[in-house]
Design a protein around this motif. Structure first.
Motif, short mmCIF file in Angstrom:
data_model
loop_
_atom_site.label_atom_id
_atom_site.label_comp_id
_atom_site.label_asym_id
_atom_site.label_seq_id
_atom_site.Cartn_x
_atom_site.Cartn_y
_atom_site.Cartn_z
N MET A 48 3.30 -2.92 -13.25
CA MET A 48 3.62 -2.49 -11.89
C MET A 48 2.50 -1.60 -11.36
SD MET A 48 6.91 -0.30 -10.51
CE MET A 48 8.05 -1.51 -11.15
N GLU A 49 1.83 -2.03 -10.30
CA GLU A 49 0.72 -1.28 -9.75
C GLU A 49 1.23 -0.28 -8.72
OE1 GLU A 49 -3.16 -4.04 -9.81
OE2 GLU A 49 -1.53 -4.81 -8.55
N VAL A 50 0.83 0.99 -8.90
CA VAL A 50 1.24 2.08 -8.02
C VAL A 50 -0.01 2.80 -7.55
CG1 VAL A 50 2.66 4.14 -7.77
CG2 VAL A 50 3.36 2.34 -9.36
N THR A 51 -0.10 3.08 -6.25
CA THR A 51 -1.27 3.76 -5.70
C THR A 51 -1.20 5.25 -6.01
OG1 THR A 51 -0.25 4.18 -3.55
CG2 THR A 51 -1.37 2.07 -3.86
N VAL A 108 2.49 -1.56 -4.91
CA VAL A 108 1.75 -2.68 -4.33
C VAL A 108 2.67 -3.89 -4.16
CG1 VAL A 108 -0.20 -4.25 -4.64
CG2 VAL A 108 -0.43 -1.83 -5.27
N ASP A 109 3.53 -4.15 -5.15
CA ASP A 109 4.42 -5.31 -5.07
C ASP A 109 5.35 -5.24 -3.86
OD1 ASP A 109 3.31 -6.35 -7.33
OD2 ASP A 109 4.96 -5.82 -8.67
N VAL A 110 5.81 -4.04 -3.53
CA VAL A 110 6.68 -3.88 -2.36
C VAL A 110 5.92 -4.20 -1.09
CG1 VAL A 110 7.99 -2.23 -0.97
CG2 VAL A 110 8.19 -2.19 -3.46
N TYR A 111 4.74 -3.64 -0.94
CA TYR A 111 3.97 -3.84 0.29
C TYR A 111 3.54 -5.29 0.47
CZ TYR A 111 4.13 1.05 1.48
OH TYR A 111 4.59 2.29 1.85
N ASP A 169 -8.64 1.55 2.81
CA ASP A 169 -7.59 2.07 1.93
C ASP A 169 -8.28 2.62 0.69
OD1 ASP A 169 -4.31 1.44 2.05
OD2 ASP A 169 -5.07 2.05 0.09
N ASP A 170 -7.61 3.56 0.02
CA ASP A 170 -8.23 4.10 -1.20
C ASP A 170 -7.71 3.41 -2.46
OD1 ASP A 170 -5.69 5.12 -1.39
OD2 ASP A 170 -6.29 7.22 -1.65
N SER A 171 -6.93 2.32 -2.28
CA SER A 171 -6.38 1.60 -3.42
C SER A 171 -7.04 0.23 -3.57
CB SER A 171 -4.87 1.41 -3.24
OG SER A 171 -4.36 0.49 -4.18
N PRO A 172 -7.84 0.02 -4.60
CA PRO A 172 -8.40 -1.32 -4.83
C PRO A 172 -7.32 -2.38 -5.00
CG PRO A 172 -9.53 0.32 -6.18
CD PRO A 172 -8.35 1.00 -5.58
#
Length: 214
Positions: free
Chosen positions: A1-4, A10-13, A60-63
């Motif tokens: 699960m990727e979280v910024t 990320v999965d939600v967005y 964005d600051d999240s790759p």
């Protein structure tokens, strides 16, 4: 699960569709206007704006978020951004200016101001003051296939903290947040910005223009 870094999943967005945001932004500027989108996430607003004919630079600051964006991207924190160019519109959505820290807000607006062309417009989504009076635990609805519910609302002066609960396909994600009630003039004037009108009847979206400095 990727979280910024700021706790966004990320999965939600990736699942959340636009809810009229691209049309609000598009109507607030000339056709084909260049747009700098600050805090673009996975591109749910970026992509429709590009389809409407705009050249969008998405920041964005999240790759992990940017990996899903089909546009020119910049991986950077908004507060320190300096691209050395200006845009006909700068978009600051997702209630980012309601951040509880005054220093962070000033840095966000300074970044927006230095990328704004002389005749350009800053397009902002925020929580207006009246939202803070009416929001309550248990409120929610659906955004596409995602069910959304607000829980644990706590007020402390001008601050409001809560948890947003997202659920879809048998999965659930809880995202905590804290936001601050703001007076619009107190926010814009120090950033050399002037109010330029409400963009929606519920006052959740407004426009601003550069002031006289610079």
């Amino acid at each position: 699960m990727e979280v910024t870094a700021d706790g966004c999943f990320v999965d939600v967005y990736r699942l959340l569709p636009p809810q009229g945001e691209p049309e609000i932004v598009h109507a607030a500027m000339p056709p084909s206007a260049s747009i700098l989108e600050l805090g673009c996430g996975t591109g749910r607003v970026t992509h429709p704006l590009a389809e409407l004919g705009h050249e969008v630079v998405a920041v964005d600051d999240s790759p992990a978020m940017l990996a899903h964006v089909r546009a020119e991207t910049v991986c950077a924190r908004i507060e320190g951004l300096d691209l050395g160019r200006t845009f006909e519109a700068v978009l600051l959505a997702s209630h980012l200016i309601n951040t509880p820290r005054d220093d962070d807000r000033r840095a966000l607006l300074a970044a927006a101001r230095r990328h704004l062309a002389p005749a350009g417009r800053l397009i902002v989504e925020w929580h207006p003051p009246e939202w803070f009076d009416g929001v309550a635990s248990g409120q929610g609805g659906r955004i596409g296939e995602v069910a959304v519910e607000l829980a644990g609302v706590v007020r402390d002066g001008d601050l409001l903290s809560a948890t947003v609960r997202y659920s879809a396909g048998g999965r659930r994600w809880d995202q905590e947040f804290t936001c601050r009630r703001l007076a619009l003039d107190d926010v814009l004037a120090p950033a050399d910005l002037v109010f330029d009108g409400w963009l929606t009847a519920d006052r959740r979206w407004f426009a601003a223009r550069a002031g006289r400095r610079g």
